[in-house]
Enzyme design. Structure first.
Site, short mmCIF file in Angstrom:
data_model
loop_
_atom_site.label_atom_id
_atom_site.label_comp_id
_atom_site.label_asym_id
_atom_site.label_seq_id
_atom_site.Cartn_x
_atom_site.Cartn_y
_atom_site.Cartn_z
CG ASP A 270 -2.18 -0.80 1.02
OD1 ASP A 270 -2.45 -1.19 -0.12
OD2 ASP A 270 -2.89 -1.05 2.01
CE LYS A 292 -7.74 -0.13 -1.31
NZ LYS A 292 -6.80 -1.24 -1.17
CG MET A 407 -9.26 6.09 6.35
SD MET A 407 -9.88 4.78 5.26
CE MET A 407 -10.83 3.79 6.43
#
Length: 498
Positions: A270, A292, A407
């Site tokens: 990642d 991502k 997030m």
């Protein structure tokens, strides 16, 4: 997977890729943006492709740039007629799927190239063609492959249309009698990027194991005539291991994670995995960035799933390396399901999640028994990038719970506003941590009523999480005192002693 040449006008590209990444994303493209490709870029790519190897240095390819709208329309009509004829050879569900597939991007691709093989070519003096004259066509295929990779390196996609009547297209374009159409190529900026072919993605034909195409002469019959394939025992299956890299500090990596990295043949990592952790990967292993990136162009989850499965089918030990813990907001469920559906063995190595790393650095207990009877992790980011609609707001507003919000960058203000409406005290301690456990870690101590504004003003780079609850009050006071000491020391003034 997109890459960028500094001389190219490519609005989509942001990094340089390895040769392996280019090969893996050399997929046939059928969905193009209509944006023009600069003429200078097209010429550069064609001149590069023209350096491709050819039998006897014959260079038999002939490239025709089809710019006329009328000729393009004629080619598209030839495609539609050939597609309809070919569709008659399928029955039932396969016929239905065939006619649903998008098999060309003729309507949108800005560049059309007809590739011919000149069978009357005098270059090369016939070297190699007396025994295998078909190598002229193979040489043209080499040129197309070089063009394909060069286009991908520039961020472009290429489609190879073969569902046309070659004689009809040759006549339409005025090609000499000795020129044979090899393929009609489409070049342009792809609408989207995938690591798996469109035909595989839509169920036409999965990619088969490498071992079904690799043989050793003399050891056994090259083909099992009864089944038309190699013996099943010759097939070697790989595996996939989901590994938690922790929040960033490489010393928080578990021993089991370290062993997995040192045994890996390929590592799909990642964007948030710290570089010192990547340095621990076994030398010689493939490192593939499938990050991502929130609110930016990035790999799609189905593509990552497909690449994991594809690499494992090559017989490789694959590590899917994720920041934090793969089982906490890491989309591990989708990757586990993809491997199980493909019959690929999969295991999971948990990691230290960022909430644990951040709390440890703050030296605060998230489950202080005098203030927290529950610890809950929530995400402020759904699959569409917006605040999830199914958050249990009564649980977030519970004064006896510690809540960790993953997030939260874009939606924290909205989340705080709704939580306050549902009864959360605006003076509830809240701590935001950016880049937890890393050298550039930043801590913002505030309250839930003010933390969003503090973060918005600071605009920290990197991953951020927010912790809130009465259990954090001790950390709040201690951190505030330390900040006062640091400010005083920076100005050469000692704080007053009580």
């Amino acid at each position: 997977m997109t890459v960028r040449n500094p001389d190219d006008d490519n609005p989509n590209a942001d990094r340089r890729a390895t040769l392996e990444q280019l090969v893996r994303w050399r997929r046939d493209v059928r969905r193009f943006k209509r944006d023009a490709v600069p003429d200078a870029l097209v010429e550069r790519l064609l001149r590069l492709a023209d350096l491709a190897p050819s039998v006897g240095n014959s260079q038999p390819w002939r490239i025709v740039n089809v710019q006329s709208p009328e000729l393009r329309t004629g080619v598209e009509e030839s495609f539609e007629a050939a597609r309809t004829r070919a569709g008659g050879g399928y029955n039932g569900e396969q016929a239905d799927l065939y006619f649903r597939l998008k098999l060309a991007g003729l309507d949108a691709a800005p560049v059309h190239l007809a590739i011919f093989c000149d069978h009357g070519v005098l270059q090369g003096h016939g070297l190699g063609r007396h025994t295998m004259p078909e190598t002229l066509d193979y040489s043209c295929a080499c040129m197309v492959t070089v063009l394909w990779l060069a286009a991908r390196e520039a961020g472009l996609g290429l489609g190879w249309v073969s569902i046309v009547d070659p004689a009809e297209v040759a006549k339409m374009l005025g090609a000499p009698p000795d020129w044979r159409l090899v393929g009609y190529l489409l070049l342009g900026w792809p609408e989207e990027e995938h690591l798996d072919p469109e035909l595989e993605r839509h169920g036409w034909q999965p990619r088969t194991d490498f071992e079904t195409r690799y043989f050793t002469a003399g050891a056994a019959p090259l083909l099992n005539e009864a089944k038309g394939t190699r013996p099943a025992e010759a097939t070697r299956r790989g595996s996939v291991t989901l590994v938690g890299a922790g929040p960033g500090d490489p010393e928080l990596l578990t021993l089991k994670a370290l062993y997995a990295l040192q045994a890996a043949d390929a590592v799909l990592f990642d964007d948030l995995v710290a570089k010192p952790i990547l340095d621990l990967v076994r030398p010689g292993a493939r490192l593939i960035d499938v990050g991502k990136r929130g609110y930016r162009k990035s790999c799609k989850q189905p593509d990552i799933n497909a690449q994991m499965v594809s690499l494992a089918r090559e017989g490789l030990n694959v590590v899917r390396l994720k920041s934090g813990d793969p089982l906490i907001f890491g989309r591990a469920g989708e990757e586990i399901a993809a491997c199980e559906e493909a019959g690929i063995a999969i295991s999971v190595v948990p990691g230290v999640t960022s909430a644990q790393g951040a709390a440890a650095n703050l030296k605060v207990s998230l489950t202080n028994r005098d203030h927290a009877r529950r610890l809950q992790f929530i995400t402020a980011h759904d699959r569409h990038g917006t605040l999830p609609k199914d958050i249990d707001w009564s649980a977030v507003a519970d004064s006896a719970a510690t809540t960790v919000i993953y997030m939260p960058k874009r939606t924290l203000a909205e989340l705080a506003e709704i939580a306050l409406v549902h009864g959360l005290d605006p003076k509830t301690p809240a701590i935001a941590v950016a880049n937890a456990t890393r050298p550039d870690e930043r801590v913002f101590v505030s309250t839930i009523g003010a933390i969003a504004a503090a973060l918005d003003a600071a605009h920290p780079e990197g991953p951020v999480l927010v912790m809130l609850g009465e259990a954090l009050r001790y950390a709040t006071a201690r951190d505030a005192a330390k900040q006062a000491e640091d400010i005083a020391a920076a100005h050469g003034v000692l704080p007053e002693q009580s």
